[in-house]
Design an enzyme around this catalytic site. Structure first.
Site, PDB file in Angstrom:
ATOM      1  N   GLY A 526       0.834  -1.198   0.000  1.00  0.00           N
ATOM      2  CA  GLY A 526       0.000   0.000   0.000  1.00  0.00           C
ATOM      3  C   GLY A 526       0.865   1.242   0.000  1.00  0.00           C
ATOM      4  O   GLY A 526       2.093   1.180   0.077  1.00  0.00           O
ATOM      5  N   GLY A 528       0.665   5.770   1.033  1.00  0.00           N
ATOM      6  CA  GLY A 528      -0.097   6.858   1.641  1.00  0.00           C
ATOM      7  C   GLY A 528       0.777   8.076   1.836  1.00  0.00           C
ATOM      8  O   GLY A 528       1.806   8.250   1.160  1.00  0.00           O
ATOM      9  N   GLY A 529       0.358   8.954   2.764  1.00  0.00           N
ATOM     10  CA  GLY A 529       1.056  10.204   2.987  1.00  0.00           C
ATOM     11  C   GLY A 529       2.492   9.997   3.445  1.00  0.00           C
ATOM     12  O   GLY A 529       3.366  10.808   3.170  1.00  0.00           O
ATOM     13  N   PHE A 530       2.803   8.900   4.174  1.00  0.00           N
ATOM     14  CA  PHE A 530       4.151   8.634   4.662  1.00  0.00           C
ATOM     15  C   PHE A 530       5.044   8.164   3.519  1.00  0.00           C
ATOM     16  O   PHE A 530       6.173   8.586   3.376  1.00  0.00           O
ATOM     17  CB  PHE A 530       4.089   7.563   5.754  1.00  0.00           C
ATOM     18  CG  PHE A 530       5.410   7.263   6.409  1.00  0.00           C
ATOM     19  CD1 PHE A 530       6.346   6.473   5.786  1.00  0.00           C
ATOM     20  CD2 PHE A 530       5.705   7.777   7.654  1.00  0.00           C
ATOM     21  CE1 PHE A 530       7.559   6.193   6.391  1.00  0.00           C
ATOM     22  CE2 PHE A 530       6.912   7.507   8.279  1.00  0.00           C
ATOM     23  CZ  PHE A 530       7.836   6.714   7.636  1.00  0.00           C
ATOM     24  N   GLY A 531       4.535   7.294   2.698  1.00  0.00           N
ATOM     25  CA  GLY A 531       5.319   6.705   1.628  1.00  0.00           C
ATOM     26  C   GLY A 531       4.706   5.380   1.234  1.00  0.00           C
ATOM     27  O   GLY A 531       3.487   5.256   1.146  1.00  0.00           O
ATOM     28  N   VAL A 533       4.513   0.927   1.624  1.00  0.00           N
ATOM     29  CA  VAL A 533       4.673  -0.183   2.549  1.00  0.00           C
ATOM     30  C   VAL A 533       4.880  -1.458   1.734  1.00  0.00           C
ATOM     31  O   VAL A 533       4.087  -1.756   0.826  1.00  0.00           O
ATOM     32  CB  VAL A 533       3.450  -0.343   3.465  1.00  0.00           C
ATOM     33  CG1 VAL A 533       3.683  -1.489   4.445  1.00  0.00           C
ATOM     34  CG2 VAL A 533       3.170   0.947   4.217  1.00  0.00           C
ATOM     35  N   LYS A 547       7.787  -0.016   6.136  1.00  0.00           N
ATOM     36  CA  LYS A 547       7.170   1.284   5.823  1.00  0.00           C
ATOM     37  C   LYS A 547       8.295   2.252   5.474  1.00  0.00           C
ATOM     38  O   LYS A 547       9.079   2.652   6.320  1.00  0.00           O
ATOM     39  CB  LYS A 547       6.380   1.756   7.056  1.00  0.00           C
ATOM     40  CG  LYS A 547       5.596   3.027   6.897  1.00  0.00           C
ATOM     41  CD  LYS A 547       4.810   3.249   8.192  1.00  0.00           C
ATOM     42  CE  LYS A 547       4.099   4.574   8.220  1.00  0.00           C
ATOM     43  NZ  LYS A 547       3.395   4.768   9.512  1.00  0.00           N
ATOM     44  N   ASP A 644      -5.126   9.874  14.977  1.00  0.00           N
ATOM     45  CA  ASP A 644      -5.378   9.517  13.573  1.00  0.00           C
ATOM     46  C   ASP A 644      -5.987   8.114  13.470  1.00  0.00           C
ATOM     47  O   ASP A 644      -5.603   7.309  12.616  1.00  0.00           O
ATOM     48  CB  ASP A 644      -4.084   9.585  12.762  1.00  0.00           C
ATOM     49  CG  ASP A 644      -4.351   9.660  11.252  1.00  0.00           C
ATOM     50  OD1 ASP A 644      -5.473  10.027  10.881  1.00  0.00           O
ATOM     51  OD2 ASP A 644      -3.442   9.337  10.477  1.00  0.00           O
TER      52      ASP A 644
END
Length: 840
Positions: A526, A528-531, A533, A547, A644
């Site tokens: 997956g 997302g905003g972090f980067g 995975v 991650k 969150d």
């Protein structure tokens, strides 16, 4: 004498000394004359006559009704036929046809609809900026339950607003969805338009006349895989300006612009220069900000480097030939003209008699895939490669976890480096071009450099030894001590911040690269905003989830440090376990235990997978999440506010046991601390408590609000940020409270879990969820009370008060009891950090 109320309602200064009045609807007997205006109920949008800059022509349009906002027209009716004076009129016929007339009663624009069976029609501007026309049958005596026959959302001009939907069916007319203005002073049709050239592999195209100007790459159900997504924002904070989401209802696929923070006035606009930009209002500078745009660099323009060329905006030259190819016209390439493209150096052996060695594929990482892809549905990565290898006309393939297999049988056009996005592209090459044997020149150069370095080190050691013999001993460094000291010292980041990490938690980059097959696309779980995975497997066979922080991420060192420090000190069955981290150069990674069932949202919002989540499983997930939150709030040695909590941050192990994850936004509370305030509001819009989203105040009750949203999602099977009840413009929370108040909550429960034996328990969970999302923090239960309610230790539950959908409130501020005061000097703009990781 005109009253003060009438003054503010009817006398609004616009340009010069014009006067205009606001009305609520347009009917066959009540029409709109220049300079009158039609205002939405929430006073957010205005419909009326306007003149563009440096023009005296008049047009009917829609723009934002915000005194501090620079006028931004988002829809125009008579864009190709202006009114040349100030005597224009917008009328609505009985059968529902909108028309713009000039002073000579000539029709300049019409919605071109007819509804002969209608008895009455009305046009109204909705709270979403949608001009809607409804008609009512001749036997209708009331103005309720009308039929919508036309809306501006289905006839957009140059802008896309939140909640605007595009139906993706073979019959959809998506060739030209948006048409840019001719210039900033002329809204007539310009040279640029937006549409698509395929629904098999749906992608967005910007056309310059009939020529491709820019393309997004295929839509994979989550993102356009050929698009360079920026994480730009306010300072280090990512702006939640919304994004496109896919919905599927009754077999109809819909693309909807959703998830935006309403206070930002986010929308997409196609400019007259041919740029599609996502704009939002930045109240701090009183101007429009841009969170994303395309084209954004030279490589975004279609076919910049010709056929078999690859574009990279950073090195010089911008264009290079793909591996195994060379410029078709070297002289043109030297002059910076790359349009002629490249040609293959050595012919392919596939299909040739007597070929000694088989062709192979060269892997190009994180690329924008070429134009004219063909979909080979349902294949895995290895099958995709085999199918392409057997077909001599197949020149390349790529694999995306959502789309699956893509192949190319013609010239590869519009290829670009999209690092850190894109997908891996595998191009077919003759065997000797695959680069299995290292370049002999590189080997020689590396060997010479290595010898020189060794000789230099030996010379330094000899010099120190001779100096110690002549002037006394000079001890050499204790390498063991130095290494030990380095591993025990805190890690130092680029901004000079430090975090102490247990030595046993630090893993090497090489170990993680090997575990994930060099972060191969097939191991992607997956993003997302972090980067991103990735799934991996260590040498001892342990499966892990890695991650990897994206260099372009709006999140960074602060969130990384926060998560390492917090989660490494927390141990609970319902919290994800951190196995380690990696910090080398610009690489920052977190390593977790692998969750084979991914995240809750991957099950809950998938029409097929949700069937596995029967009510007993869902109830166990709810109780597990509650126990995890209780541990964070009350039972751990650190009091933690997560900030969150949402379905994508709840992971499921092989037995569907829930584990709360993603502690990058979490905060530690003191033992005697009940609430705190921050100027940096982070989290996901739609899951944040109102006092936190509007004022920055957070407490345990903030997590309780997020839990309540998740409870309602689990019971209903609906996603809060994608739910919309158009009849009353309600989101999921507002609609749930409406049904509860009308004693119809059963209709919102997911039909796949509703049964007589569980009905009381399911309704109780919905009741608890509504108690958790009440507007004021003091009214919400704490976590011990929530668990007691769910376990029936508390039998009689109070009646929930109405919830809210992030609106400005106008009474004194107190997170415990009452809403905030919004003053003229206060900014109501919130900056939101999205930290959504999907499908883990």
């Amino acid at each position: 004498m005109i009253s003060v109320y009438a003054f503010f309602l009817y006398i609004i200064p616009l340009i010069g000394l014009h006067f205009c009045s606001a009305i609520n609807t347009i009917t066959p007997t009540q029409f709109l004359k220049d300079p009158e205006t039609l205002v939405s109920k929430n006073s957010k949008y205005i419909l009326g006559f306007f003149s563009p800059p440096n023009s005296t022509h008049r047009y009917v349009g829609i723009w934002y009704d915000q005194p501090s906002v620079t006028k931004e027209v988002i829809w125009v009716a008579n864009r190709n036929n202006p009114v040349t004076d100030s005597n224009g009129v917008l009328r609505l016929s009985v059968n529902g046809n909108l028309q713009v007339f000039n002073a000579r009663n000539q029709t300049l624009w019409s919605s071109n609809v007819t509804q002969t069976a209608a008895n009455f029609s009305v046009a109204q501007l909705s709270d979403f900026g949608n001009l809607v026309v409804q008609v009512f049958a001749s036997n209708t005596t009331t103005r309720e339950n009308g039929t919508t026959i036309w809306s501006s959302f289905f006839h957009p001009a140059d802008s896309v607003l939140p909640n605007m939907r595009f139906l993706l069916t073979p019959n959809s007319d998506l060739r030209r969805v948006l048409q840019a203005w001719r210039s900033s002073s002329d809204p007539s049709y310009g040279r640029y338009s937006i549409g698509t050239n395929s629904l098999g592999l749906f992608q967005i195209i910007i056309w310059d006349g009939d020529k491709l100007h820019w393309r997004s790459g295929p839509w994979n159900g989550n993102i356009f895989i050929g698009t360079r997504y920026h994480n730009t924002g306010y300072g280090n904070i990512l702006i939640n300006a919304g994004s496109f989401a896919q919905e599927e209802v009754g077999g109809t696929l819909t693309l909807v612009f959703a998830g935006a923070n309403e206070t930002l006035l986010s929308h997409y606009t196609l400019t007259h220069q041919g740029v599609i930009a996502q704009r939002w209002w930045d109240d701090s500078i009183h101007n429009w900000g841009i969170s994303w745009k395309a084209p954004d660099n030279d490589c975004d323009f279609y076919a910049r480097c010709g056929q078999f060329g690859s574009c990279n905006p950073h090195p010089t030259p911008t264009c290079r030939c793909l591996k195994g190819f060379e410029p078709k016209d070297r002289e043109e390439w030297k002059r910076g003209n790359w349009s002629s493209g490249c040609v293959r150096r050595k012919p392919l052996q596939c299909g040739l008699a007597g070929a000694k060695k088989q062709d192979g594929f060269m892997r190009l990482k994180m690329m924008k895939v070429p134009e004219n892809a063909e979909l080979m549905n349902g294949l895995n990565l290895n099958q995709c490669r085999s199918v392409c290898l057997r077909d001599c006309t197949c020149l390349a393939y790529a694999y995306d976890t959502q789309i699956t297999c893509l192949t190319w049988h013609g010239n590869l056009i519009d290829v670009a480096d999209l690092s850190p996005g894109g997908v891996d592209l595998f191009i077919r090459l003759e065997h000797s071009e695959l680069g299995n044997n290292m370049n002999i020149k590189a080997i020689i150069a590396a060997s010479i450099l290595s010898v020189l370095v060794i000789l230099l080190v030996v010379a330094v050691i000899c010099f120190l030894w001779r100096r110690s013999r002549s002037k006394g001993k000079v001890p050499l460094p204790d390498t063991k001590f130095a290494e030990k000291k380095t591993t025990q010292d805190p890690l130092l980041f680029g901004d000079k911040t430090q975090v102490k990490i247990d030595e046993s938690l630090i893993l090497k980059f090489e170990t993680l690269a090997e575990a994930t097959d060099d972060f191969h696309e097939s191991n992607l779980l997956g993003a997302g905003g972090f980067g991103r995975v990735y799934k991996g497997k260590l040498e001892d066979g342990q499966e892990i989830a890695v991650k990897r922080l994206s260099r372009a991420s709006g999140q960074g060192v602060h969130e990384f440090m926060n998560e390492v420090e917090l989660i490494s000190k927390l141990q609970h069955r319902n919290l994800v376990k951190l196995l380690g981290c990696c910090v080398e150069g610009e690489e920052k990674m977190l390593i977790y235990e692998f969750m084979p069932n991914n995240s809750l949202d991957a099950f809950l919002f998938d029409s097929d997978k949700r069937k596995r989540l029967d009510w007993p499983n869902r109830f166990n997930i709810i109780k597990g999440v509650c126990r995890g939150l209780l541990y964070l709030h009350r039972d751990s040695r650190l009091r933690i506010i997560h900030r969150d909590l949402k379905a994508s941050n709840i992971l499921l192990d092989k037995d569907l046991v829930p584990k709360i994850s993603d502690f990058g936004m979490a905060r530690i509370f003191g033992n005697n601390q009940d609430k705190a305030c921050t100027q940096r509001v982070v989290g996901t819009y739609g899951y944040m408590a109102p006092e936190y989203a509007m004022e920055g105040h957070f407490s345990e009750k903030s997590d309780v609000f997020s839990l309540g949203v998740s409870l309602i999602e689990i019971v209903s099977g609906q996603k809060n940020n994608n739910f919309w009840y158009p009849e009353e413009s309600l989101g999921l929370l507002g609609y749930a409270w409406k049904l509860w108040n009308e004693d119809k909550i059963i209709s919102l429960i997911d039909p796949s879990i509703l049964s007589a034996s569980f009905e009381d328990e399911i309704v109780r969970c919905m009741h608890v969820g509504l108690l958790c999302v009440q507007e004021f923090a003091k009214d919400r239960p704490n976590m011990p009370t929530v668990i007691s309610m769910l376990e029936r230790d508390i039998m009689d539950l109070p009646k929930p008060n109405p919830t809210v959908l992030y609106i400005q409130r106008k009474t004194p501020s107190d997170t415990g009891s009452s809403p905030p005061q919004i003053t003229d000097n206060a900014s109501s703009t919130n900056y939101i950090t999205v930290t959504s990781l999907t499908a883990r």
